[in-house]
Design an enzyme around this catalytic site. Sequence first.
Site, PDB file in Angstrom:
ATOM      1  N   TYR A 146       0.859  -0.943  -0.391  1.00  0.00           N
ATOM      2  CA  TYR A 146       0.196  -0.292   0.101  1.00  0.00           C
ATOM      3  C   TYR A 146       0.713   0.941  -0.432  1.00  0.00           C
ATOM      4  O   TYR A 146       0.972   1.989  -0.593  1.00  0.00           O
ATOM      5  CB  TYR A 146      -1.107  -0.212   1.234  1.00  0.00           C
ATOM      6  N   ASP A 147       2.189   1.241   1.357  1.00  0.00           N
ATOM      7  CA  ASP A 147       2.490   2.089   1.124  1.00  0.00           C
ATOM      8  C   ASP A 147       3.498   2.674  -0.482  1.00  0.00           C
ATOM      9  O   ASP A 147       3.567   3.658  -0.954  1.00  0.00           O
ATOM     10  CB  ASP A 147       3.918   2.088   2.089  1.00  0.00           C
ATOM     11  N   GLU A 148       3.994   1.710  -0.377  1.00  0.00           N
ATOM     12  CA  GLU A 148       5.063   2.002  -2.016  1.00  0.00           C
ATOM     13  C   GLU A 148       3.900   2.496  -3.535  1.00  0.00           C
ATOM     14  O   GLU A 148       4.633   2.931  -3.738  1.00  0.00           O
ATOM     15  CB  GLU A 148       5.625   1.451  -2.323  1.00  0.00           C
ATOM     16  N   ASN A 175      -6.510   9.322   8.955  1.00  0.00           N
ATOM     17  CA  ASN A 175      -7.428   8.163   9.366  1.00  0.00           C
ATOM     18  C   ASN A 175      -8.767   8.853   8.735  1.00  0.00           C
ATOM     19  O   ASN A 175      -8.958   9.647  10.447  1.00  0.00           O
ATOM     20  CB  ASN A 175      -7.382   7.835  11.223  1.00  0.00           C
ATOM     21  N   ARG A 212      -3.038   7.860  17.209  1.00  0.00           N
ATOM     22  CA  ARG A 212      -3.771   7.838  15.893  1.00  0.00           C
ATOM     23  C   ARG A 212      -4.365   9.131  16.053  1.00  0.00           C
ATOM     24  O   ARG A 212      -5.132   9.722  17.027  1.00  0.00           O
ATOM     25  CB  ARG A 212      -4.271   6.874  15.082  1.00  0.00           C
ATOM     26  N   ASP A 272       3.254  -1.598  13.032  1.00  0.00           N
ATOM     27  CA  ASP A 272       1.816  -0.902  12.569  1.00  0.00           C
ATOM     28  C   ASP A 272       3.164   0.588  12.927  1.00  0.00           C
ATOM     29  O   ASP A 272       3.202   0.553  13.845  1.00  0.00           O
ATOM     30  CB  ASP A 272       1.686  -1.147  14.198  1.00  0.00           C
ATOM     31  N   PRO A 273       2.540   1.960  12.761  1.00  0.00           N
ATOM     32  CA  PRO A 273       3.059   3.178  12.289  1.00  0.00           C
ATOM     33  C   PRO A 273       2.935   3.676  14.531  1.00  0.00           C
ATOM     34  O   PRO A 273       1.899   3.351  14.651  1.00  0.00           O
ATOM     35  CB  PRO A 273       2.124   3.974  12.196  1.00  0.00           C
TER      36      PRO A 273
HETATM   37  P1  NAD Z   1     -12.779   1.894   0.661  1.00  0.00           P
HETATM   38  O1  NAD Z   1     -12.478   0.533   0.647  1.00  0.00           O
HETATM   39  O2  NAD Z   1     -14.182   2.232   1.508  1.00  0.00           O
HETATM   40  O3  NAD Z   1     -13.264   2.246  -1.317  1.00  0.00           O
HETATM   41  C1  NAD Z   1     -12.126   2.180  -2.415  1.00  0.00           C
HETATM   42  C2  NAD Z   1     -12.678   2.255  -3.438  1.00  0.00           C
HETATM   43  O4  NAD Z   1     -11.854   1.618  -4.242  1.00  0.00           O
HETATM   44  C3  NAD Z   1     -14.232   0.319  -3.220  1.00  0.00           C
HETATM   45  O5  NAD Z   1     -15.626   1.042  -3.310  1.00  0.00           O
HETATM   46  C4  NAD Z   1     -12.961  -0.243  -4.206  1.00  0.00           C
HETATM   47  O6  NAD Z   1     -13.642  -1.590  -4.636  1.00  0.00           O
HETATM   48  C5  NAD Z   1     -12.710   0.731  -4.896  1.00  0.00           C
HETATM   49  N1  NAD Z   1     -11.302   0.254  -5.641  1.00  0.00           N
HETATM   50  C6  NAD Z   1     -10.374  -0.586  -5.307  1.00  0.00           C
HETATM   51  N2  NAD Z   1      -9.842  -1.160  -6.458  1.00  0.00           N
HETATM   52  C7  NAD Z   1     -10.492  -0.941  -7.564  1.00  0.00           C
HETATM   53  C8  NAD Z   1     -10.111  -0.834  -8.621  1.00  0.00           C
HETATM   54  N3  NAD Z   1      -8.852  -1.538  -9.641  1.00  0.00           N
HETATM   55  N4  NAD Z   1     -10.653  -0.279  -9.957  1.00  0.00           N
HETATM   56  C9  NAD Z   1     -11.835   0.302  -9.357  1.00  0.00           C
HETATM   57  N5  NAD Z   1     -12.150   0.689  -7.883  1.00  0.00           N
HETATM   58  C10 NAD Z   1     -11.924   0.006  -7.703  1.00  0.00           C
HETATM   59  O7  NAD Z   1     -11.726   3.074   0.757  1.00  0.00           O
HETATM   60  P2  NAD Z   1     -11.969   4.649   1.679  1.00  0.00           P
HETATM   61  O8  NAD Z   1     -12.003   4.911   3.004  1.00  0.00           O
HETATM   62  O9  NAD Z   1     -12.910   5.269   0.896  1.00  0.00           O
HETATM   63  O10 NAD Z   1     -10.669   5.450   1.261  1.00  0.00           O
HETATM   64  C11 NAD Z   1     -10.665   5.924  -0.658  1.00  0.00           C
HETATM   65  C12 NAD Z   1      -9.698   6.235  -0.509  1.00  0.00           C
HETATM   66  O11 NAD Z   1      -8.585   7.309  -0.014  1.00  0.00           O
HETATM   67  C13 NAD Z   1      -7.971   5.185  -0.884  1.00  0.00           C
HETATM   68  O12 NAD Z   1      -7.783   5.651  -2.058  1.00  0.00           O
HETATM   69  C14 NAD Z   1      -7.344   5.436  -0.029  1.00  0.00           C
HETATM   70  O13 NAD Z   1      -5.808   4.429   0.070  1.00  0.00           O
HETATM   71  C15 NAD Z   1      -7.389   7.070   0.086  1.00  0.00           C
HETATM   72  N6  NAD Z   1      -6.936   7.094   2.035  1.00  0.00           N
HETATM   73  C16 NAD Z   1      -8.519   6.772   2.554  1.00  0.00           C
HETATM   74  C17 NAD Z   1      -7.925   6.849   4.658  1.00  0.00           C
HETATM   75  C18 NAD Z   1      -9.291   6.916   5.500  1.00  0.00           C
HETATM   76  O14 NAD Z   1      -8.598   7.048   6.669  1.00  0.00           O
HETATM   77  N7  NAD Z   1     -10.337   6.604   4.586  1.00  0.00           N
HETATM   78  C19 NAD Z   1      -6.832   7.371   4.826  1.00  0.00           C
HETATM   79  C20 NAD Z   1      -5.334   7.505   3.855  1.00  0.00           C
HETATM   80  C21 NAD Z   1      -5.946   7.443   2.647  1.00  0.00           C
HETATM   81  N1  UDP Z   2      -6.296  -1.462  16.038  1.00  0.00           N
HETATM   82  C1  UDP Z   2      -6.589  -1.732  16.759  1.00  0.00           C
HETATM   83  N2  UDP Z   2      -7.530  -3.202  16.939  1.00  0.00           N
HETATM   84  C2  UDP Z   2      -7.976  -3.642  16.204  1.00  0.00           C
HETATM   85  C3  UDP Z   2      -7.805  -2.764  14.707  1.00  0.00           C
HETATM   86  C4  UDP Z   2      -6.618  -1.981  15.089  1.00  0.00           C
HETATM   87  O1  UDP Z   2      -5.850  -1.780  18.040  1.00  0.00           O
HETATM   88  O2  UDP Z   2      -9.362  -4.162  16.448  1.00  0.00           O
HETATM   89  C5  UDP Z   2      -4.804  -0.961  15.872  1.00  0.00           C
HETATM   90  C6  UDP Z   2      -4.123  -0.778  14.781  1.00  0.00           C
HETATM   91  O3  UDP Z   2      -2.896  -1.262  14.905  1.00  0.00           O
HETATM   92  C7  UDP Z   2      -3.284   0.446  14.389  1.00  0.00           C
HETATM   93  C8  UDP Z   2      -4.325   1.183  15.025  1.00  0.00           C
HETATM   94  O4  UDP Z   2      -5.919   0.272  15.551  1.00  0.00           O
HETATM   95  O5  UDP Z   2      -2.805   0.366  15.046  1.00  0.00           O
HETATM   96  C9  UDP Z   2      -5.109   2.223  13.606  1.00  0.00           C
HETATM   97  O6  UDP Z   2      -5.549   0.796  13.183  1.00  0.00           O
HETATM   98  P1  UDP Z   2      -6.653   1.144  11.548  1.00  0.00           P
HETATM   99  O7  UDP Z   2      -6.287   0.004  11.459  1.00  0.00           O
HETATM  100  O8  UDP Z   2      -7.606   1.624  11.704  1.00  0.00           O
HETATM  101  O9  UDP Z   2      -5.165   1.787  10.184  1.00  0.00           O
HETATM  102  P2  UDP Z   2      -4.057   2.100  10.078  1.00  0.00           P
HETATM  103  O10 UDP Z   2      -3.983   4.166  11.077  1.00  0.00           O
HETATM  104  O11 UDP Z   2      -3.355   1.474  10.960  1.00  0.00           O
HETATM  105  O12 UDP Z   2      -3.918   1.951   9.026  1.00  0.00           O
END
Ligand code: NAD
Ligand code: UDP
Length: 328
Positions: A146-148, A175, A212, A272-273
Amino acid sequence: MERILITGAAGFLGSHLCDRFIKEGMHVIAMDNLITGDLDNIKHLFPLENFEFHNHDITNFVHVSGTVDYILHFASPASPIDYLKIPIQTLKVGALGTHNLLGLAKEKKARILIASTSEIYGDPLVHPQTEAYYGNVNTIGPRGVYDEAKRFQESITMAYHRFHGVDTRIIRIFNTYGPRMRLNDGRVIPAFMGQALRGEDLTVFGEGLQTRSFCYVDDQVEGIYRLLMSDYNLPVNIGNPNEITILDFAKEIIKLTNSDQKIIFKPLPKDDPLQRQPDISLAKKLFNWEPKVDREQGMATTYDYFKGLSEEELYKSEHKNFMSYIKK
Ligand code: NAD
Ligand code: UDP
């Protein structure tokens, strides 16, 4: 009418963005392959004339007929549990999917905003995280897929901006939570909510001392909107700086849900950060954005949403399309 393509539209953030841009009076072209998303999140928009949905995997060539003014690229698995289960799709959507969308933006002369993440900072050694920090990522660890992918996404976006002059925006999302998160996606808020509603113990990973900073979805959507409408091309953090340890957060959930659940400790996942908090001074300076919804208010609304889910949803342990994708 301006036309906006939103990828990941059936997901948590994507569906809220569809709502917002419909409200802004745009024609919304929603695209998703439903790998982690759900049509239930956007079905209320289906009757609208200025809304269309395309079931498409954006790692394949993306075709959209007609004009496109804006693209919001939000397709990607986003939960650590999800991207551990579909690591290759995660890499592909961040790399190939982003390449396809940048090509489309170039062709259509559209402005494109790319959803990056606080994960590009990895397990950060600088706290709080400013946009100037380069990060501390384990490229080959489980979260590396994911990160990369997201770091590559930022690089290719800047390359299209500098080399092809594409009008790009990069948001680093911290988050974010709210209604329409998937109960079984493994992220900490749905995990704790589901556990409280099913009467199970709350699973805190490690000693729960990792932190977080949780941002309510309405604030996030406003930040995305303002960044899109700004003229700034470099990455911008959007998140809520109010930081909390996961252990204290679990205690807050117990109080909120009025449950007498116990807290049990499980092993801390690899990489896990340990700390995460956005420095949002750039967003404040550029477009006067800061979060408005505090955690108490945001979590109360989110809890109401989860309480309204059916018994079947509450006990479903897996996303409905997941297994068919994993077998591919
Ligand atoms: P989510 O899983 O609810 O939504 C992601 C959507 O992308 C899903 O509907 C999935 O079906 C679709 N998808 C995945 N691969 C696909 C593909 N190859 N073609 C078409 N559709 C595809 O997740 P989210 O929380 O809504 O995250 C949305 C975006 O925001 C992501 O790019 C994520 O990295 C970024 N983001 C979210 C958070 C957060 O806290 N929610 C934090 C950081 C970044
Ligand atoms: N976490 C937890 N219990 C759970 C799920 C997550 O303690 O059942 C912790 C996880 O280890 C992380 C934080 O909650 O430190 C946030 O996790 P999340 O998966 O929501 O997102 P992240 O910020 O790690 O991408």
